[in-house]
Design an enzyme around this catalytic site. Structure first.
Site, short mmCIF file in Angstrom:
data_model
loop_
_atom_site.label_atom_id
_atom_site.label_comp_id
_atom_site.label_asym_id
_atom_site.label_seq_id
_atom_site.Cartn_x
_atom_site.Cartn_y
_atom_site.Cartn_z
N ASN A 1 4.87 -70.78 17.07
CA ASN A 1 4.55 -69.56 16.32
C ASN A 1 3.84 -68.87 17.61
O ASN A 1 2.61 -69.36 18.06
CB ASN A 1 3.38 -69.91 15.26
CG ASN A 1 2.83 -68.75 14.73
OD1 ASN A 1 3.08 -67.48 15.13
ND2 ASN A 1 1.79 -68.94 13.99
N TRP A 2 4.46 -67.68 18.02
CA TRP A 2 3.51 -67.31 19.50
C TRP A 2 2.37 -66.48 18.94
O TRP A 2 1.65 -65.99 19.87
CB TRP A 2 4.66 -66.25 20.21
CG TRP A 2 5.59 -67.19 21.03
CD1 TRP A 2 5.55 -68.36 20.97
CD2 TRP A 2 6.48 -66.56 21.78
NE1 TRP A 2 6.66 -68.83 21.94
CE2 TRP A 2 7.29 -67.72 22.25
CE3 TRP A 2 6.87 -65.43 22.02
CZ2 TRP A 2 8.38 -67.70 23.39
CZ3 TRP A 2 7.86 -65.27 23.09
CH2 TRP A 2 8.67 -66.22 23.48
N LYS A 3 2.05 -66.09 17.76
CA LYS A 3 1.04 -65.35 17.37
C LYS A 3 0.98 -63.91 18.10
O LYS A 3 2.17 -63.45 18.34
CB LYS A 3 -0.29 -65.95 17.57
CG LYS A 3 -0.16 -67.41 16.64
CD LYS A 3 -1.53 -67.88 16.61
CE LYS A 3 -1.40 -69.34 15.86
NZ LYS A 3 -2.54 -70.08 15.68
N HIS B 1 0.92 -67.29 6.73
CA HIS B 1 0.13 -68.12 7.84
C HIS B 1 -1.49 -67.82 7.23
O HIS B 1 -1.75 -66.95 7.01
CB HIS B 1 0.20 -67.56 9.28
CG HIS B 1 -0.14 -68.46 10.17
ND1 HIS B 1 -1.70 -68.32 10.50
CD2 HIS B 1 0.29 -69.50 10.91
CE1 HIS B 1 -1.68 -69.27 11.50
NE2 HIS B 1 -0.63 -69.80 11.74
N GLU C 1 -4.12 -67.06 9.01
CA GLU C 1 -4.46 -66.11 9.72
C GLU C 1 -4.13 -64.89 8.82
O GLU C 1 -4.97 -63.86 8.96
CB GLU C 1 -3.94 -65.87 11.01
CG GLU C 1 -4.64 -67.08 12.00
CD GLU C 1 -3.94 -67.42 13.19
OE1 GLU C 1 -3.07 -66.81 13.58
OE2 GLU C 1 -4.23 -68.71 13.63
N GLU D 1 -0.37 -76.80 7.17
CA GLU D 1 -1.52 -76.13 8.11
C GLU D 1 -2.90 -76.27 7.71
O GLU D 1 -3.36 -75.27 7.26
CB GLU D 1 -1.00 -75.00 8.56
CG GLU D 1 0.63 -74.82 9.30
CD GLU D 1 0.46 -73.73 10.54
OE1 GLU D 1 0.82 -74.07 11.57
OE2 GLU D 1 0.07 -72.79 10.34
N SER E 1 -2.71 -77.67 16.04
CA SER E 1 -2.82 -78.35 17.29
C SER E 1 -1.94 -79.47 17.38
O SER E 1 -2.40 -80.53 18.28
CB SER E 1 -4.37 -78.85 17.23
OG SER E 1 -5.39 -77.76 17.03
N GLY F 1 1.66 -73.55 17.52
CA GLY F 1 0.96 -72.20 18.06
C GLY F 1 0.72 -72.41 19.63
O GLY F 1 1.74 -72.26 20.39
N GLY F 2 -0.49 -72.86 20.06
CA GLY F 2 -0.50 -72.85 21.67
C GLY F 2 0.21 -73.64 22.41
O GLY F 2 0.69 -72.74 23.28
P1 PGA Z 1 -1.92 -74.33 16.85
O1 PGA Z 1 -1.31 -73.15 15.80
O2 PGA Z 1 -0.69 -75.19 17.30
O3 PGA Z 1 -2.49 -73.53 18.39
O4 PGA Z 1 -2.99 -74.83 16.27
C1 PGA Z 1 -0.59 -73.59 14.71
C2 PGA Z 1 -0.33 -72.46 14.01
O5 PGA Z 1 -1.16 -71.33 13.56
O6 PGA Z 1 0.72 -72.43 13.42
#
Ligand code: PGA
Length: 257
Positions: free
Chosen positions: A13-15, A99, A101, A171, A217, A238-239
């Site tokens: 997930n590149w956001k 998600h 966010e 998540e 994470s 994500g990251g």
């Molecule tokens: P993260 O993000 O791996 O950077 O914690 C995960 C996500 O939001 O899907």
């Protein structure tokens, strides 16, 4: 993972990261690192503006491209929104829905998630439905209730023959982008609860066949342990999906495990 019953899916997930040219460069860098994927499906969910470049760059590889959100209406006066039709025509295969966010900053609710899950399925896109509790909810010991409610409402009206198309990502909000990972026991406990909730609605066979991911994470170091859990069938990352070697190491863990 339990490959006897279900597919492992590792999704990035590149956001809100990467321009189209950066997306192309990152996928080109990833491609040679991601060759052995017999057991594992790979997905990159990218910003809308990167989709065209990403689909083109991923051509000939096993990487499927996903979107990070979509609207539930087919078309109309929804300034700034993107429909399932628009995504489908670009070659998108997956779409992240709900998600945390989006729930936190953009008023996404279990009800809008439900509409989006159904529209995604109708259009042949696989929804990756995100659920998860906040830190306060975990501390108040209501995690299980929160997750059960999110899953049940988001799946309302989804037919039993379609449920296998849905991926659910657990998540925990307190673990996203914080460097704090759920322990593998915590991750497995909630992934198992999600499966039980699906089993109560759709039967055991459907639940056994569903891919349930962990996200929050997940990285090159902790992926193997998380993925070794019987009810954790993949990751939403994500990251670590923004760095080719890290993403490749997670895919490797999923392929070996
Ligand atoms: P993260 O993000 O791996 O950077 O914690 C995960 C996500 O939001 O899907």
């Amino acid at each position: 993972m339990n490959r006897r019953y279900r597919k492992t899916i590792i999704a990035g997930n590149w956001k809100m990261n990467k321009t189209p040219s950066e997306a192309k460069a990152l996928i080109e860098e990833m491609k040679p690192l991601l060759s052995k994927t017999k057991w594992c499906e790979m997905v990159l969910c990218v910003p809308f503006t990167d989709i065209q470049a990403a689909v083109k760059a991923a051509k000939g590889s096993k990487i499927a491209i996903g979107a990070e959100n979509m609207h539930f209406e087919k078309s109309g006066a929804f300034t700034g929104e993107i429909s399932a039709d628009m995504l489908k025509e670009l070659g998108v295969k997956y779409v992240i829905i709900g998600h945390s966010e989006r729930r936190q900053y953009f008023n996404e609710t279990d009800e809008t998630c439900n509409k989006k899950v159904k529209v995604a399925i109708e259009n042949g896109l696989r929804p990756i439905l995100c659920v998860g509790e906040s830190l306060a909810e975990r501390e108040q010991d209501v995690t299980m209730e929160v997750i059960r409610k999110q899953v049940k409402i988001a799946l309302q009206g989804v037919e039993v023959e379609d449920i296998k198309k849905v991926v659910i990502a657990y998540e925990p909000i307190w673990a996203i982008g914080t460097g704090k990972t759920a322990t593998s026991e915590q991750a497995n406990e909630v992934c198992a609860l999600i499966r039980e909730t699906v089993a109560a609605l759709y039967g055991k066979a459907a639940a056994d066949a569903m891919t349930v991911q962990y996200g929050g994470s997940m990285n090159a170091k902790n992926a193997a342990e998380l993925l070794a859990q019987p009810d954790v069938d993949g990751g939403l990352i994500g990251g670590a999906s923004l760095k080719a070697p890290d993403f490749a190491a997670i895919i490797d863990a999923a392929t070996r495990g």
